[in-house]
Design a protein around this motif. Sequence first.
Motif, PDB file in Angstrom:
ATOM      1  N   ARG A 259      -3.563   4.678 -36.881  1.00  0.00           N
ATOM      2  CA  ARG A 259      -3.352   4.621 -38.334  1.00  0.00           C
ATOM      3  C   ARG A 259      -4.529   3.959 -39.026  1.00  0.00           C
ATOM      4  NH1 ARG A 259       2.652   4.359 -37.546  1.00  0.00           N
ATOM      5  NH2 ARG A 259       2.481   2.285 -36.637  1.00  0.00           N
ATOM      6  N   GLY A 260      -5.011   2.879 -38.410  1.00  0.00           N
ATOM      7  CA  GLY A 260      -6.134   2.158 -39.004  1.00  0.00           C
ATOM      8  C   GLY A 260      -7.364   3.033 -39.133  1.00  0.00           C
ATOM      9  N   THR A 261      -7.618   3.840 -38.096  1.00  0.00           N
ATOM     10  CA  THR A 261      -8.789   4.717 -38.136  1.00  0.00           C
ATOM     11  C   THR A 261      -8.675   5.724 -39.266  1.00  0.00           C
ATOM     12  OG1 THR A 261      -8.966   4.532 -35.748  1.00  0.00           O
ATOM     13  CG2 THR A 261     -10.219   6.283 -36.804  1.00  0.00           C
ATOM     14  N   LEU A 262      -7.523   6.387 -39.349  1.00  0.00           N
ATOM     15  CA  LEU A 262      -7.363   7.401 -40.391  1.00  0.00           C
ATOM     16  C   LEU A 262      -7.437   6.778 -41.780  1.00  0.00           C
ATOM     17  CD1 LEU A 262      -4.569   9.611 -38.831  1.00  0.00           C
ATOM     18  CD2 LEU A 262      -6.946  10.225 -39.224  1.00  0.00           C
ATOM     19  N   LEU A 263      -6.685   5.693 -41.953  1.00  0.00           N
ATOM     20  CA  LEU A 263      -6.685   5.020 -43.257  1.00  0.00           C
ATOM     21  C   LEU A 263      -8.088   4.551 -43.608  1.00  0.00           C
ATOM     22  CD1 LEU A 263      -5.070   3.799 -45.635  1.00  0.00           C
ATOM     23  CD2 LEU A 263      -4.790   1.758 -44.256  1.00  0.00           C
ATOM     24  N   GLY A 264      -8.737   3.893 -42.635  1.00  0.00           N
ATOM     25  CA  GLY A 264     -10.063   3.359 -42.877  1.00  0.00           C
ATOM     26  C   GLY A 264     -11.063   4.444 -43.223  1.00  0.00           C
ATOM     27  N   PHE A 265     -11.024   5.550 -42.492  1.00  0.00           N
ATOM     28  CA  PHE A 265     -11.980   6.624 -42.756  1.00  0.00           C
ATOM     29  C   PHE A 265     -11.818   7.159 -44.168  1.00  0.00           C
ATOM     30  CE2 PHE A 265     -15.027   9.706 -41.617  1.00  0.00           C
ATOM     31  CZ  PHE A 265     -14.645  10.930 -42.145  1.00  0.00           C
ATOM     32  N   PHE A 266     -10.576   7.457 -44.575  1.00  0.00           N
ATOM     33  CA  PHE A 266     -10.387   8.045 -45.899  1.00  0.00           C
ATOM     34  C   PHE A 266     -10.673   7.056 -47.012  1.00  0.00           C
ATOM     35  CE2 PHE A 266      -9.537  12.257 -44.947  1.00  0.00           C
ATOM     36  CZ  PHE A 266      -8.816  12.316 -43.772  1.00  0.00           C
ATOM     37  N   VAL A 267     -10.343   5.789 -46.794  1.00  0.00           N
ATOM     38  CA  VAL A 267     -10.681   4.798 -47.818  1.00  0.00           C
ATOM     39  C   VAL A 267     -12.199   4.648 -47.909  1.00  0.00           C
ATOM     40  CG1 VAL A 267     -10.554   2.357 -48.424  1.00  0.00           C
ATOM     41  CG2 VAL A 267      -8.515   3.554 -47.682  1.00  0.00           C
ATOM     42  N   GLY A 268     -12.865   4.691 -46.764  1.00  0.00           N
ATOM     43  CA  GLY A 268     -14.323   4.581 -46.774  1.00  0.00           C
ATOM     44  C   GLY A 268     -14.979   5.732 -47.498  1.00  0.00           C
ATOM     45  N   VAL A 269     -14.407   6.936 -47.362  1.00  0.00           N
ATOM     46  CA  VAL A 269     -14.971   8.102 -48.025  1.00  0.00           C
ATOM     47  C   VAL A 269     -14.943   7.944 -49.541  1.00  0.00           C
ATOM     48  CG1 VAL A 269     -14.520  10.525 -48.540  1.00  0.00           C
ATOM     49  CG2 VAL A 269     -14.562   9.757 -46.195  1.00  0.00           C
TER      50      VAL A 269
END
Lengths: 505, 336
Positions: A259-269
């Motif tokens: 979850r952290g990876t997905l959330l982090g990636f999209f927030v970073g984008v």
Amino acid sequence: MELLHNIATGFSVCADPIVLLYCFIGVVSGVVIGALPGLGPSTGIAILLPLTYGMEPVAGIVMLAGIYYGAMYGGSITSILINTPGESAAVMTALDGYPMAVKGRPAQAMGMAAYASIIGGTASAVLFMLLAPVIAEFALVFSPAEYFALMVMGLTAISGMSGGNAFKGFVAAGLGLFVSTIGLDAIMGTQRFVFGIVHLYGGIDFVPVAMGLFGIAEIISSSAEESGEQIKLGPDDLKFRKMFPTKEDWRWSAPHILRGTLLGFFVGVLPGAGATIASFLSYDLAKKTSKRGELFGTGVIEGVAAPESANNAASMGAMVPMLTLGVPGSGSTTVMMGALLMFGMTPGPFLFEKEPEFAWGLIASLFIGNLILLLLVIGALPLFVSILKVRPAILNGVVMGFIIFGAYALGNDVFYIGVAGFFGALGFIFKKLKIPAPPMVLAIVLGYITETNLRQAMILAQGNFIAVISRPITAVILIIALLLAFGSPIKSLIGRLMAHRKAAA
Amino acid sequence: MKKRILSLLCIAVLCMSLMAGCGGGTQNSAAPESGNTEGWVPTEDIELTVGNDAGGGADLFARKMVEIIGKYDMCPVNITVVNKPGSSHVVGFTYLVETGGDYNMNVVSSSFYAQPISGNSPLTFDDFSYVALVAKDPSLLIASNNSGFETLDDIIAYAKENPGALMLGGSSAISDDAILCEQIKQQCGIDITYVAMEAGSDVLANVMGGHVQLGAMSPAEIGDNLAAGNLKAIAISADDRFEEFGLGDVPTFKELGYEIDHQQHRGFVMAADASPEAVRYFSDLIEQVYNTEEWQQFMEDNCMTGFFMDCDEYSEYNQELIDTYTEFIAMIQENQ
């Protein structure tokens, strides 16, 4: 097929020993820069930027990228070992990482931080590779209204960081929101709480505040304590076996890393939201979705895994809009984009077509960099953990020195040292009053963005608030924020009603 | 007890020594007053302060100049670029005025005028010596794809039919983008609501995402987005068209018949106490750089128009710039 061809080109570019060398230098420097409580990735990239003049563009950008995600891991080292986050995206890691170290499991905490970072980073590099063109469009979908909603959701995380006393958390957050208003107002340029001090026109940046609240306060308070417990390391603790988190640790952490990876990636984008915000959101999400959410803050391993995977994923995500649209995804990528322009590369939709070796070389280097990080961690983790063997008297002095250097380096001005010092004193008071410090930093980071975006959204909607919150994405995010904020009280209320029913029946 | 005192003592000593080191400040000894007005040559290293972070517009501008000077060995001493970011260049200018002397320079951009005039700087224009103006940086008017605007006439027609509905995004509340907005309102006789954003990249993102119909930004920040069809370029406030970034088809406002020509002026200043000989030296040095091929190429690559004024010309022209900014900023502040 084309994708395989492209990534093969990328790896062949990286096979150049110069590029590999700079990747290595970047990752190692990044870990060190991230670990030092005074320097963060954006400062580090800005300071090392002049070194890249005259370098091969690929080598230069690979090094800068290495610094970026290396720092995302490096910050966790000091977070866990001495409760002094190396940089702002590692603030959440300290909440559970340090208690774990105190309980005698520093190596597992650091190991999990490392593996979560690497898994988060590699998975995001894959996402980057597969989704870059599509993601670029997603990055543009967020208007000020959606950002406002996202920041509101971020602010609900305050409840998760209050360590049990919600009132005190709100006090800290309230003060943080106040601090975020200092400076020139974004929409009209009015001076707020500036008192004619030139340095305050631009507001107070959260970086020196975090250095003071966490770094300086921690050093002063731990030195002032009578007990002065040093974390004892037995001879076993440095054995290789102990560096690996146990199977049980993995079982608890795996879903949160995902979850952290997905959330982090999209927030970073999303342009403007970077690793720090991603780590806050991920920690909060982990706390609210974990089966042992109430134990967060006492030393649970997923409280380390979630923010660490998110901040590395966010650093990858932030590079997507930078390369594909020419819009930087976070503070550090703004500096990196300056480097790109210096290299004569035009970031934008055609970068991948016009300079495929450069673009794919960078993407391939993300994988290689994470691999280097893995090898570095396995090799050097016992070394990192041995920091605990240094006498606190000396360690604190050195760390304090780095904090002061780093504060000065933010703007080549002693003003920032003053800010760090002031908030250090405030942080010490907080500790005595048992007021949690993370909500204050969260509020400072999010406060300005929340207010500015709300006002911009209102201007764009010509003053119609209902129109703002009824936009589809905005509404969904706000509803999620409401659920996150009020979910548990509502659940317990329903539970009690059901119990009443049963009793009455 | 002993350990505690020792640790606190270590910290205190380290802190104090570091503070002393950092807070000492650069001791710029005043340059020896040379009796002769000819042949002033710098004898100390020069500090070129830039008021924004590494990678920003003024920073790249300054570094390019230093690079060319170094390449052709035009100056006997070193010139170091020092970043002093904060408060839209105000911190950098305050530092310049406080350190002063013959060995400190700073880069001029629109913030140099906008901040003092809008009341956000403790400095006045008499605190500076004017060295040279080098280039003019135009503003580009862009439109989102979903707005349906193709030409300036479309925009004017829409604004007249839908009063209050036209929005234009620009960076900062008081900036060249805001001034461009005012000029368009004045000259085209329409109403536009200005939406202040953080930076050019935010304007770009919001226009490409279709959240705001119009945007004003520096043409160099567009990258390849115009060629990729992510937005439309309506007009540019320069004197002539540019070829870079696919802007060859974009007309200037002048061509379309409007006197919308506000551009950011870029140049260099020193503190008021710099000796006239030093100012003349740097003015000539910068003129030499201006005439190199590399510099002309740099300006072309960044869609800047070359516009050289030496120290005397700039000192005179300065009042014109001050008046322009004063007029427009008064209008902007009135509208708020």
